[in-house]
Design an enzyme around this catalytic site. Structure first.
Site, PDB file in Angstrom:
ATOM      1  N   CYS A 109     -13.960  98.335 -96.668  1.00 46.99           N
ATOM      2  CA  CYS A 109     -13.430  99.701 -96.757  1.00 46.99           C
ATOM      3  C   CYS A 109     -12.177  99.811 -95.886  1.00 46.99           C
ATOM      4  CB  CYS A 109     -14.474 100.686 -96.245  1.00 46.99           C
ATOM      5  SG  CYS A 109     -16.051 100.512 -97.057  1.00 46.99           S
ATOM      6  N   ARG A 132      -7.219  96.120 -99.829  1.00 43.88           N
ATOM      7  CA  ARG A 132      -8.546  95.680 -99.401  1.00 43.88           C
ATOM      8  C   ARG A 132      -9.586  95.855-100.502  1.00 43.88           C
ATOM      9  NH1 ARG A 132      -8.688  95.923 -93.599  1.00 43.88           N
ATOM     10  NH2 ARG A 132     -10.856  96.492 -93.516  1.00 43.88           N
ATOM     11  N   TRP A 162     -15.282 100.427-100.342  1.00 43.56           N
ATOM     12  CA  TRP A 162     -15.699  99.252-101.117  1.00 43.56           C
ATOM     13  C   TRP A 162     -17.224  99.287-101.032  1.00 43.56           C
ATOM     14  CZ3 TRP A 162     -14.054  95.055-104.001  1.00 43.56           C
ATOM     15  CH2 TRP A 162     -14.922  93.982-104.093  1.00 43.56           C
ATOM     16  N   ASN A 221     -16.694 101.817 -92.031  1.00 38.67           N
ATOM     17  CA  ASN A 221     -16.533 100.521 -92.701  1.00 38.67           C
ATOM     18  C   ASN A 221     -17.547  99.594 -92.061  1.00 38.67           C
ATOM     19  OD1 ASN A 221     -15.732  98.201 -93.961  1.00 38.67           O
ATOM     20  ND2 ASN A 221     -13.941  97.865 -92.652  1.00 38.67           N
ATOM     21  N   GLY A 222     -18.435  99.007 -92.874  1.00 33.67           N
ATOM     22  CA  GLY A 222     -19.432  98.081 -92.312  1.00 33.67           C
ATOM     23  C   GLY A 222     -20.766  98.275 -93.002  1.00 33.67           C
ATOM     24  N   GLU A 257     -16.286  71.538-107.280  1.00 32.80           N
ATOM     25  CA  GLU A 257     -15.603  72.713-106.711  1.00 32.80           C
ATOM     26  C   GLU A 257     -14.310  72.299-106.023  1.00 32.80           C
ATOM     27  OE1 GLU A 257     -15.641  75.686-107.112  1.00 32.80           O
ATOM     28  OE2 GLU A 257     -14.608  76.535-105.390  1.00 32.80           O
ATOM     29  N   LYS A 316     -10.569  73.659-107.052  1.00 32.60           N
ATOM     30  CA  LYS A 316      -9.677  74.309-106.070  1.00 32.60           C
ATOM     31  C   LYS A 316      -8.289  73.669-106.113  1.00 32.60           C
ATOM     32  CE  LYS A 316     -11.245  77.547-105.144  1.00 32.60           C
ATOM     33  NZ  LYS A 316     -12.266  77.571-106.102  1.00 32.60           N
ATOM     34  N   GLU A 376      -6.427  74.331-109.564  1.00 29.01           N
ATOM     35  CA  GLU A 376      -6.000  75.698-109.914  1.00 29.01           C
ATOM     36  C   GLU A 376      -4.879  76.211-109.025  1.00 29.01           C
ATOM     37  OE1 GLU A 376      -8.830  78.913-109.557  1.00 29.01           O
ATOM     38  OE2 GLU A 376      -9.979  77.825-108.074  1.00 29.01           O
ATOM     39  N   HIS A 402     -20.130  53.919-114.403  1.00 27.95           N
ATOM     40  CA  HIS A 402     -20.267  54.172-115.859  1.00 27.95           C
ATOM     41  C   HIS A 402     -18.943  54.615-116.457  1.00 27.95           C
ATOM     42  CE1 HIS A 402     -24.591  53.738-115.337  1.00 27.95           C
ATOM     43  NE2 HIS A 402     -24.411  54.403-114.201  1.00 27.95           N
ATOM     44  N   LYS A 453      -7.797  86.848-111.746  1.00 30.39           N
ATOM     45  CA  LYS A 453      -8.902  86.877-110.777  1.00 30.39           C
ATOM     46  C   LYS A 453     -10.231  87.089-111.501  1.00 30.39           C
ATOM     47  CE  LYS A 453     -11.036  86.707-106.955  1.00 30.39           C
ATOM     48  NZ  LYS A 453     -11.275  85.348-106.393  1.00 30.39           N
TER      49      LYS A 453
HETATM   50  C1  AGP Z   1     -12.445  80.140-109.037  1.00 34.66           C
HETATM   51  O1  AGP Z   1     -11.575  79.744-108.000  1.00 34.66           O
HETATM   52  C2  AGP Z   1     -11.704  80.643-110.232  1.00 34.66           C
HETATM   53  N1  AGP Z   1     -10.840  81.710-109.889  1.00 34.66           N
HETATM   54  C3  AGP Z   1     -12.607  80.932-111.420  1.00 34.66           C
HETATM   55  O2  AGP Z   1     -13.193  79.720-111.814  1.00 34.66           O
HETATM   56  C4  AGP Z   1     -13.762  81.932-111.179  1.00 34.66           C
HETATM   57  O3  AGP Z   1     -14.720  81.369-110.322  1.00 34.66           O
HETATM   58  C5  AGP Z   1     -14.434  82.217-112.532  1.00 34.66           C
HETATM   59  O4  AGP Z   1     -13.487  82.833-113.372  1.00 34.66           O
HETATM   60  C6  AGP Z   1     -15.683  83.110-112.420  1.00 34.66           C
HETATM   61  O5  AGP Z   1     -15.303  84.373-111.923  1.00 34.66           O
HETATM   62  P1  AGP Z   1     -16.494  85.396-111.498  1.00 34.66           P
HETATM   63  O6  AGP Z   1     -17.192  84.764-110.336  1.00 34.66           O
HETATM   64  O7  AGP Z   1     -15.800  86.655-111.147  1.00 34.66           O
HETATM   65  O8  AGP Z   1     -17.417  85.534-112.677  1.00 34.66           O
END
Ligand code: AGP
Length: 638
Positions: A2, A27, A75, A101-102, A510, A514, A517, A533, A633
């Site tokens: 928040c 935020r 938030w 906020n908290g 993962e 990272k 992307e 394999h 996002k």
């Molecule tokens: C992760 O770094 C990416 N931005 C992307 O893979 C993300 O995790 C995926 O689109 C899922 O998003 P969500 O967790 O909001 O469902």
């Protein structure tokens, strides 16, 4: 998180507060509001769901005139986004207003106690208990009433209060939620972070944990929770607003990487409570009772991207703590593969945004086939959280960077807690084992902080290694693609391979995601046991191979994999447990150490170096780290 903004001085407060709240919009929020002292002994307030423009619309026809005010962008953590749950919250007599906020961890108990004392509540929020406590203790001394109320609550808070009976005064307090006062000429300000103050002043006083500040137009008094005066001179801020929003970090991604230990600590403190001298896991918002869980015969985790990797770790976790078979599916596959689910199946949909189209569709498909559905979500009131039968929020705060980091580790934390919770329901593990694991869990964020502190101390070396990689990478591009400018090309020959085993295998995926992307470099994650394999054919002097090799039951197997890669000239970057001597014999390019921890929790440590590698390489390559190309996002379309 928040946002809080306050003003007291000679100017009209409403416009200044709205300006301050706009500076805090980054935020993330779902509602906003403000309270103003409007003349003698009168408080007036407005609050609306949605964006600040909704609040401004209301204020156009109903302006709040006065020169002392507090405002808030919410938030949601407790209580869905709505007008009634928006801040400020007022006491029953509408003479005291609070913004917060908290997370108040003991709000349920306090709320029940206040109700028994005749207090009626208007909202579902944890915040509202604060204003009723202040009203209960108020004897014409706002600082003293706030001090006594604060001593009753447990949790995290940045709270600002005004009273109709003390015009011109704002009292505020903080614990583990940021709060800073701005020093003006004949006026004073309050905000959740510096970025909202820089339009007005660069002289600020940071409020520390356990402190209370009392502001009027010409005074700023700091005190501790015992009422003793605290002396602190204002600091001069030389950040610009953009730097201030990132807390002084150059990007949101690195800021969010460094927020992780604090977020995991807050999750544990909120979710693990003492019950009859034992620690127990609580999910207040869950809405699926223990009897329903007791009927579950299998679990399917569905998600996309990073959340899918969290689901893969979740499989190891849930099968470690219970005897229930667990499957993991990408949402986009699950929704179209005619999934065999029924009412004995628990389908857990993991999503930071709660709006990912494929995951939403997968959840609906599961519901249509009678499955019990549970969402693990970061955004309160998101579609997924509303459509699932039950929900557990990760409370990681808004994640601004497209590349998910803190949401991932918060998802893992919730999965650990869910596993321990189910272990208790199914009596699947000895009670002592569950207690010992819960106790060990509290160490993990402390160890995560150590990893990040080590990075900070060695940051120059990380940057140098990223530069070396950049040099080698572009030398290879020239070798494979001839001379001429090959700026920004990406070649499969200069690529990264991530390897892991057991519960650390998903982190290999993962880590590769990272890097891909945010630096656009080809990278692949693989279970290390799969090297023979096929993938080992890739190994020559080119790929940089990041191997997750913390102490584990498959450690020796990982060392063998590393030896095979070394023998073919691969560049090894191992992530090992601090003090590992074996790995030194293999002459790695750059060893990254993490503190020793129980193997089950190691993904929370080994993922941090992978996030940092991606960040350092993308920074070296000069990419747009927070907003990488082609990505959103939240993927709300198929
Ligand atoms: C992760 O770094 C990416 N931005 C992307 O893979 C993300 O995790 C995926 O689109 C899922 O998003 P969500 O967790 O909001 O469902």
């Amino acid at each position: 998180m928040c946002g809080i903004f306050g003003y007291t001085g000679k100017k009209e407060a409403q416009g200044l507060v709205l300006q301050g709240l706009r500076q805090l919009e980054y935020r993330g929020y779902d509602s906003s509001g403000l309270a103003v002292q409007c003349g003698a002994e009168e408080l007036r307030f407005e609050k609306t769901k949605g964006k600040i423009r909704n609040l401004e619309e209301v204020l156009k026809t109903n302006p709040l005139r006065g020169s002392t005010a507090i405002g808030h962008t919410r938030w949601a953590t407790h209580g869905t986004p709505s007008q009634v749950n928006a801040h400020p919250h007022l006491d029953s007599a509408n003479r005291i207003a609070v913004v917060h906020n908290g997370i108040i961890e003991n709000y349920s108990r306090l709320k029940e106690k206040l109700k028994k004392e005749g207090v009626s509540f208007r909202s579902d929020t944890d915040t509202e208990v604060i204003v009723h406590l202040i009203a209960k203790y108020y004897r014409n001394n706002l600082e003293e009433a706030v001090r006594r109320a604060i001593k009753d609550i447990r949790g995290t808070y940045a709270v600002a209060v005004i009273s109709a009976k003390e015009p011109g005064k704002i009292v505020a307090a903080r614990f583990d939620s940021p709060l800073v006062a701005g020093v003006g000429l004949g006026e004073n300000y309050l905000a959740s972070d510096v970025s909202a103050l820089l339009d007005h002043t660069r002289r600020v006083v940071f409020i520390e944990n356990g402190e209370i500040v009392s502001l009027t137009e010409n005074s700023m008094r700091l005190m501790d929770l015992e009422g003793r005066a605290v002396k602190r001179l204002p600091s001069k801020i030389d950040w610009n607003i953009s730097q201030a929003k990132k807390g002084g970090f150059p990007h949101y991604m690195i800021k969010e990487i460094f927020e992780q230990p604090e977020i995991i600590t807050a999750i544990l403190r909120e979710r693990i409570k003492k019950e009859k001298h034992r620690s127990a896991v609580f999910f207040e918002e869950l809405k699926i009772n223990r009897r329903e869980f007791g009927k579950i015969k299998r679990v399917i985790l569905i998600a996309c991207g990073t959340a899918y990797h969290a689901g893969l770790v979740g499989k190891y976790i849930l099968e470690a703590f219970t005897d229930i078979p667990v499957w993991v599916d990408t949402s986009s596959e699950f929704r179209y593969r005619n999934p065999n689910v029924d009412r004995r199946t628990l389908v857990i949909a993991i999503s930071q945004s709660g709006e990912t189209a494929d995951t939403l569709a997968g959840l609906r498909e599961a519901k249509s086939r009678g499955a019990v559905t549970l969402a693990i979500c970061n955004v309160l009131g998101s579609s997924l959280s509303r459509e699932a039968r039950g929900v557990i929020y990760t409370h990681a705060g808004p994640e601004i960077a497209v590349a998910s980091t803190k949401a991932y580790t918060a998802q893992l934390a919730v999965l650990y807690l869910l596993g321990l919770y189910l272990a208790g329901i199914f009596h699947a593990r000895p009670r002592k084992k569950i207690q010992d694991t819960l106790k060990e869990f509290f160490r993990v964020p402390v160890l995560m902080k150590e990893v990040l502190e080590n990075y900070k101390r060695d940051e120059k070396n990380w940057a140098k290694n990223a530069h070396d990689f950049n040099e080698r990478y572009h030398a290879q591009l020239k070798k494979y693609f001839g001379g001429g400018a090959i700026e920004k090309k990406r070649s499969p020959n200069g690529f990264f391979l991530y390897l892991g085993r057991g519960i650390n295998f998903p982190n290999a995926l993962e880590g590769a995601l990272k890097l891909k992307e945010i630096s656009y470099i080809p990278a692949e994650g693989y279970p290390a046991g799969e090297m023979k394999h096929g993938p080992i054919a890739l190994i020559d002097e080119n790929p940089w191979v990041i191997c997750l090799a913390p102490r584990s039951k498959t450690y020796d197997k990982m060392i063998s994999n590393i030896q095979e890669i070394k023998a073919r000239g691969g560049m090894i970057i191992p992530v090992v447990t601090r003090g590992d001597r074996e790995i030194r014999k293999l002459d790695p390019f750059y060893s990254i150490e993490v503190p020793a921890v129980e193997e089950i929790f190691s993904p929370l440590l080994t993922v941090l170096p992978l996030q940092l590698v991606a960040y350092c390489v993308a920074r070296e390559f000069g990419e747009d780290i927070d907003q990488p190309r082609n990505l959103a996002k939240s993927v709300t379309v198929e």
